[in-house]
Design a protein around this motif. Sequence first.
Motif, PDB file in Angstrom:
ATOM      1  N   SER A 153      50.439  53.059  37.638  1.00  0.00           N
ATOM      2  CA  SER A 153      51.035  51.864  37.029  1.00  0.00           C
ATOM      3  C   SER A 153      50.374  51.575  35.677  1.00  0.00           C
ATOM      4  O   SER A 153      49.468  52.280  35.249  1.00  0.00           O
ATOM      5  CB  SER A 153      50.855  50.662  37.961  1.00  0.00           C
ATOM      6  N   LEU A 154      50.795  50.504  35.045  1.00  0.00           N
ATOM      7  CA  LEU A 154      50.226  50.082  33.765  1.00  0.00           C
ATOM      8  C   LEU A 154      48.869  49.403  33.935  1.00  0.00           C
ATOM      9  O   LEU A 154      48.264  48.974  32.955  1.00  0.00           O
ATOM     10  CB  LEU A 154      51.180  49.113  33.061  1.00  0.00           C
ATOM     11  N   THR A 155      48.374  49.311  35.159  1.00  0.00           N
ATOM     12  CA  THR A 155      47.136  48.586  35.449  1.00  0.00           C
ATOM     13  C   THR A 155      45.919  49.305  34.887  1.00  0.00           C
ATOM     14  O   THR A 155      45.611  50.427  35.265  1.00  0.00           O
ATOM     15  CB  THR A 155      46.965  48.398  36.971  1.00  0.00           C
ATOM     16  N   THR A 156      45.253  48.639  33.959  1.00  0.00           N
ATOM     17  CA  THR A 156      43.967  49.070  33.405  1.00  0.00           C
ATOM     18  C   THR A 156      43.072  47.841  33.423  1.00  0.00           C
ATOM     19  O   THR A 156      43.573  46.709  33.499  1.00  0.00           O
ATOM     20  CB  THR A 156      44.109  49.557  31.947  1.00  0.00           C
ATOM     21  N   PRO A 157      41.769  48.009  33.335  1.00  0.00           N
ATOM     22  CA  PRO A 157      40.927  46.809  33.264  1.00  0.00           C
ATOM     23  C   PRO A 157      41.320  45.885  32.115  1.00  0.00           C
ATOM     24  O   PRO A 157      41.437  44.671  32.289  1.00  0.00           O
ATOM     25  CB  PRO A 157      39.518  47.387  33.097  1.00  0.00           C
ATOM     26  N   MET A 158      41.560  46.451  30.948  1.00  0.00           N
ATOM     27  CA  MET A 158      41.937  45.641  29.792  1.00  0.00           C
ATOM     28  C   MET A 158      43.305  44.995  30.015  1.00  0.00           C
ATOM     29  O   MET A 158      43.525  43.829  29.677  1.00  0.00           O
ATOM     30  CB  MET A 158      41.931  46.487  28.523  1.00  0.00           C
ATOM     31  N   GLY A 159      44.216  45.748  30.604  1.00  0.00           N
ATOM     32  CA  GLY A 159      45.546  45.223  30.900  1.00  0.00           C
ATOM     33  C   GLY A 159      45.509  44.064  31.881  1.00  0.00           C
ATOM     34  O   GLY A 159      46.297  43.115  31.779  1.00  0.00           O
ATOM     35  N   LEU A 160      44.587  44.121  32.836  1.00  0.00           N
ATOM     36  CA  LEU A 160      44.441  43.016  33.790  1.00  0.00           C
ATOM     37  C   LEU A 160      44.016  41.731  33.078  1.00  0.00           C
ATOM     38  O   LEU A 160      44.506  40.645  33.389  1.00  0.00           O
ATOM     39  CB  LEU A 160      43.433  43.379  34.881  1.00  0.00           C
ATOM     40  N   LEU A 161      43.117  41.864  32.123  1.00  0.00           N
ATOM     41  CA  LEU A 161      42.667  40.701  31.362  1.00  0.00           C
ATOM     42  C   LEU A 161      43.814  40.134  30.520  1.00  0.00           C
ATOM     43  O   LEU A 161      44.012  38.919  30.445  1.00  0.00           O
ATOM     44  CB  LEU A 161      41.477  41.083  30.485  1.00  0.00           C
ATOM     45  N   LYS A 162      44.585  41.017  29.921  1.00  0.00           N
ATOM     46  CA  LYS A 162      45.734  40.588  29.115  1.00  0.00           C
ATOM     47  C   LYS A 162      46.777  39.902  30.000  1.00  0.00           C
ATOM     48  O   LYS A 162      47.327  38.855  29.644  1.00  0.00           O
ATOM     49  CB  LYS A 162      46.342  41.798  28.398  1.00  0.00           C
ATOM     50  N   HIS A 163      47.015  40.475  31.165  1.00  0.00           N
ATOM     51  CA  HIS A 163      47.973  39.899  32.107  1.00  0.00           C
ATOM     52  C   HIS A 163      47.512  38.524  32.598  1.00  0.00           C
ATOM     53  O   HIS A 163      48.333  37.622  32.777  1.00  0.00           O
ATOM     54  CB  HIS A 163      48.180  40.857  33.279  1.00  0.00           C
ATOM     55  N   LEU A 190      40.824  39.930  23.794  1.00  0.00           N
ATOM     56  CA  LEU A 190      41.577  39.550  24.993  1.00  0.00           C
ATOM     57  C   LEU A 190      40.829  38.502  25.803  1.00  0.00           C
ATOM     58  O   LEU A 190      41.453  37.610  26.397  1.00  0.00           O
ATOM     59  CB  LEU A 190      41.898  40.782  25.838  1.00  0.00           C
ATOM     60  N   ALA A 191      39.501  38.574  25.841  1.00  0.00           N
ATOM     61  CA  ALA A 191      38.710  37.549  26.544  1.00  0.00           C
ATOM     62  C   ALA A 191      38.879  36.206  25.841  1.00  0.00           C
ATOM     63  O   ALA A 191      39.026  35.159  26.498  1.00  0.00           O
ATOM     64  CB  ALA A 191      37.246  37.951  26.616  1.00  0.00           C
ATOM     65  N   SER A 192      38.890  36.217  24.526  1.00  0.00           N
ATOM     66  CA  SER A 192      39.102  34.994  23.754  1.00  0.00           C
ATOM     67  C   SER A 192      40.504  34.446  24.008  1.00  0.00           C
ATOM     68  O   SER A 192      40.693  33.236  24.174  1.00  0.00           O
ATOM     69  CB  SER A 192      38.891  35.281  22.273  1.00  0.00           C
ATOM     70  N   ASN A 193      41.489  35.335  24.049  1.00  0.00           N
ATOM     71  CA  ASN A 193      42.868  34.937  24.326  1.00  0.00           C
ATOM     72  C   ASN A 193      42.983  34.342  25.725  1.00  0.00           C
ATOM     73  O   ASN A 193      43.682  33.339  25.923  1.00  0.00           O
ATOM     74  CB  ASN A 193      43.812  36.133  24.159  1.00  0.00           C
TER      75      ASN A 193
END
Length: 164
Positions: free
Chosen positions: A48-58, A100-103
């Motif tokens: 899937s599109l699931t990555t650690p960074m993607g989880l934070l964005k989601h 992404l953490a700031s977002n």
Amino acid sequence: MAEGSALDQRTGEERQLLLAFLDEHRRLLRETVLELSDEEARRRLVPSLTTPMGLLKHAAFVETAWFPCRFGGRTRAEAGIPETVDESFQLEPGDTLAGLASNQQRAISQADDVISGLSLDDRCTHPVMGELSLRWVLTHCIRELAQHAGHAQILVEQIVAQRD
């Protein structure tokens, strides 16, 4: 449970407990993913599109879609988020963990502003599920963020193990 966290208050009012659990899972997801470098956090270990960074964005998408959009009346376009859940996991070349953490922090702040003006019985309308109370949405978001924090922990564990 982190010692000294709001979750140590095991007999609080319902709203206080729901918000404490929400905050705890917001924090756990962010802190888990921030253990990685940007390069590591972009790694796809599942189909899937699931990555650690993607989880934070989601996670930022979830905060915005439910609270400023569903309860606050903003459209997704006005809020600057994608129209679909799958798109919320897609990474752009310029995405960084710090950004992404700031977002996510900004999305949490905006969500909390909306939540602060609502009662647990206030309702929003979802196009598929119909009317939903804030109580239901908070519980749903706690569950979703807990799942994603768990996903992140497993992915981070795998990535860290591959460093050697």
